[in-house]
Design a protein around this motif. Structure first.
Motif, short mmCIF file in Angstrom:
data_model
loop_
_atom_site.label_atom_id
_atom_site.label_comp_id
_atom_site.label_asym_id
_atom_site.label_seq_id
_atom_site.Cartn_x
_atom_site.Cartn_y
_atom_site.Cartn_z
N ARG A 94 1.38 6.93 -6.67
CA ARG A 94 0.21 7.77 -6.97
C ARG A 94 0.52 9.24 -6.68
O ARG A 94 0.20 10.11 -7.49
CB ARG A 94 -0.98 7.29 -6.13
CG ARG A 94 -2.29 7.90 -6.56
CD ARG A 94 -3.46 7.21 -5.93
NE ARG A 94 -3.43 7.32 -4.47
CZ ARG A 94 -4.28 6.72 -3.65
NH1 ARG A 94 -5.22 5.95 -4.14
NH2 ARG A 94 -4.19 6.85 -2.35
N ALA A 95 1.21 9.49 -5.57
CA ALA A 95 1.57 10.87 -5.22
C ALA A 95 2.54 11.46 -6.24
O ALA A 95 2.53 12.66 -6.51
CB ALA A 95 2.18 10.91 -3.82
N ALA A 96 3.36 10.60 -6.84
CA ALA A 96 4.34 11.06 -7.84
C ALA A 96 3.71 11.22 -9.22
O ALA A 96 4.39 11.55 -10.19
CB ALA A 96 5.51 10.08 -7.89
N GLY A 97 2.42 10.97 -9.32
CA GLY A 97 1.71 11.17 -10.60
C GLY A 97 1.99 10.10 -11.64
O GLY A 97 1.86 10.32 -12.84
N GLU A 98 2.38 8.91 -11.16
CA GLU A 98 2.72 7.84 -12.12
C GLU A 98 1.51 7.11 -12.70
O GLU A 98 1.65 6.36 -13.65
CB GLU A 98 3.67 6.83 -11.47
CG GLU A 98 5.06 7.41 -11.22
CD GLU A 98 6.03 6.38 -10.71
OE1 GLU A 98 5.96 5.22 -11.13
OE2 GLU A 98 6.87 6.76 -9.87
N PHE A 99 0.33 7.36 -12.12
CA PHE A 99 -0.86 6.65 -12.62
C PHE A 99 -1.75 7.55 -13.48
O PHE A 99 -1.97 8.70 -13.15
CB PHE A 99 -1.70 6.12 -11.45
CG PHE A 99 -1.01 5.05 -10.65
CD1 PHE A 99 -0.52 3.91 -11.27
CD2 PHE A 99 -0.86 5.17 -9.28
CE1 PHE A 99 0.11 2.91 -10.54
CE2 PHE A 99 -0.23 4.18 -8.53
CZ PHE A 99 0.26 3.05 -9.16
N VAL B 83 0.85 -1.20 0.00
CA VAL B 83 0.00 0.00 0.00
C VAL B 83 0.89 1.25 0.00
O VAL B 83 0.61 2.23 -0.72
CB VAL B 83 -0.96 -0.02 1.22
CG1 VAL B 83 -1.73 1.29 1.33
CG2 VAL B 83 -1.93 -1.19 1.10
N GLU B 84 2.00 1.22 0.75
CA GLU B 84 2.90 2.38 0.83
C GLU B 84 3.52 2.66 -0.54
O GLU B 84 3.58 3.81 -0.98
CB GLU B 84 4.02 2.15 1.86
CG GLU B 84 3.57 2.06 3.30
CD GLU B 84 2.75 0.80 3.61
OE1 GLU B 84 3.03 -0.27 3.01
OE2 GLU B 84 1.82 0.89 4.44
N GLU B 85 3.99 1.61 -1.19
CA GLU B 85 4.61 1.79 -2.52
C GLU B 85 3.59 2.36 -3.50
O GLU B 85 3.89 3.24 -4.31
CB GLU B 85 5.13 0.45 -3.05
CG GLU B 85 6.38 -0.05 -2.37
CD GLU B 85 6.69 -1.51 -2.71
OE1 GLU B 85 7.87 -1.86 -2.68
OE2 GLU B 85 5.76 -2.31 -3.01
N PHE B 86 2.37 1.81 -3.44
CA PHE B 86 1.32 2.26 -4.35
C PHE B 86 1.04 3.75 -4.13
O PHE B 86 0.99 4.54 -5.09
CB PHE B 86 0.04 1.45 -4.13
CG PHE B 86 -1.01 1.67 -5.19
CD1 PHE B 86 -1.16 0.78 -6.24
CD2 PHE B 86 -1.84 2.79 -5.14
CE1 PHE B 86 -2.12 0.99 -7.23
CE2 PHE B 86 -2.80 3.01 -6.13
CZ PHE B 86 -2.94 2.10 -7.16
N LYS B 87 0.89 4.13 -2.88
CA LYS B 87 0.56 5.52 -2.58
C LYS B 87 1.68 6.47 -2.99
O LYS B 87 1.42 7.60 -3.43
CB LYS B 87 0.21 5.67 -1.10
CG LYS B 87 -1.15 5.04 -0.80
CD LYS B 87 -1.60 5.29 0.62
CE LYS B 87 -3.02 4.76 0.82
NZ LYS B 87 -3.40 4.69 2.23
N ALA B 88 2.91 6.01 -2.87
CA ALA B 88 4.05 6.86 -3.27
C ALA B 88 4.02 7.09 -4.78
O ALA B 88 4.23 8.21 -5.27
CB ALA B 88 5.36 6.20 -2.85
#
Ligand code: ADP
Ligand code: 5GP
Length: 196
Positions: free
Chosen positions: A68-73, A61-66
């Motif tokens: 997402r915050a970096a705009g990768e999705f 979950v932490e990796e995913f959120k990071a």
């Protein structure tokens, strides 16, 4: 590996209720070397037989959120308690090379891509009936009574969104549904690259 055409490829988005046959149809489309699959990121646990980087990128979950915050999705959504997201980078790369980029996502994710005016062909896969959808979900053997109930409940809301897609395909006979998606994507007329 790359298609011979020098023209841009396109995103082919396949969406619809759980059990409508998205994965089955996508597997068939991927027999064509001009089609590449968008490997999503997810926080759900790996199922037997799944391979990291092929079926999904399995993240905490932490990796995913990071990411997402970096705009990768391009889009991300919580689906049945887990996070899923479509990565921006690989899609741009594949489309620039001329591939048909196959994005298999849930209806919420598709709505996000539509809202963001992401260019592509939007296809909704519909079951022949709710009764048949239930029979297929039961037949797949993947659901508990509770998860079956949740999926069927959500399917009715998802079905209402079908009009927002470019195409609605009723997956009654599988071969017919695959032929229809191939036609829509122009895979029936273009020449397939050598070796296939
Ligand atoms: P989704 O990816 O939309 O959740 P699946 O591709 O897993 O759905 O399909 C759900 C079940 O229905 C699977 O067991 C699959 O083998 C079956 N199925 C898919 N398409 C058809 C079809 N046209 N006729 C009968 N069964 C189908
Ligand atoms: P599963 O965990 O069974 O592979 O997939 C569950 C649901 O998540 C399916 O409806 C699938 O289409 C959807 N899904 C898979 N990847 C993505 C994604 O990147 N974004 C969104 N929004 N949904 C996804």
């Amino acid at each position: 590996m790359s298609p011979e055409s020098k023209t841009q490829g396109t995103m082919l988005l396949i969406s619809g209720p759980s059990g409508s046959g998205k994965s089955t149809i996508c597997k068939r489309l991927l027999e064509d070397s001009r089609v590449v699959f968008s490997v999503s990121a997810t926080t759900r646990t790996k199922r037997e037989g799944e391979v990291d980087g092929r079926d999904y990128y399995f993240l905490s979950v932490e990796e995913f959120k990071a990411k997402r915050a970096a705009g990768e999705f391009l889009e991300s959504a919580e689906v049945y308690g887990n996070l899923y997201g479509t990565l921006r980078g690989p899609m741009q790369e594949a489309i620039a090379k001329g591939f048909i980029y196959l994005v298999e996502i849930d209806v919420q994710g598709a709505m996000q891509l539509l809202a963001g005016k992401e260019e592509g062909i939007y296809v909704f896969i519909a079951p022949p009936s709710m009764k048949e959808l239930e029979a297929r979900l039961r037949g797949r053997g993947s659901e508990t009574p509770e998860s079956l109930e949740r999926r069927l409940g959500k399917a009715e809301d998802e079905y209402r969104e079908r009009k927002r897609y470019d195409h609605v395909i009723v997956n009654d006979n599988l071969d017919d549904a695959v032929t229809e998606v191939r036609r829509i994507a122009g895979l029936d007329t273009k020449t397939e690259s050598a070796g296939s």
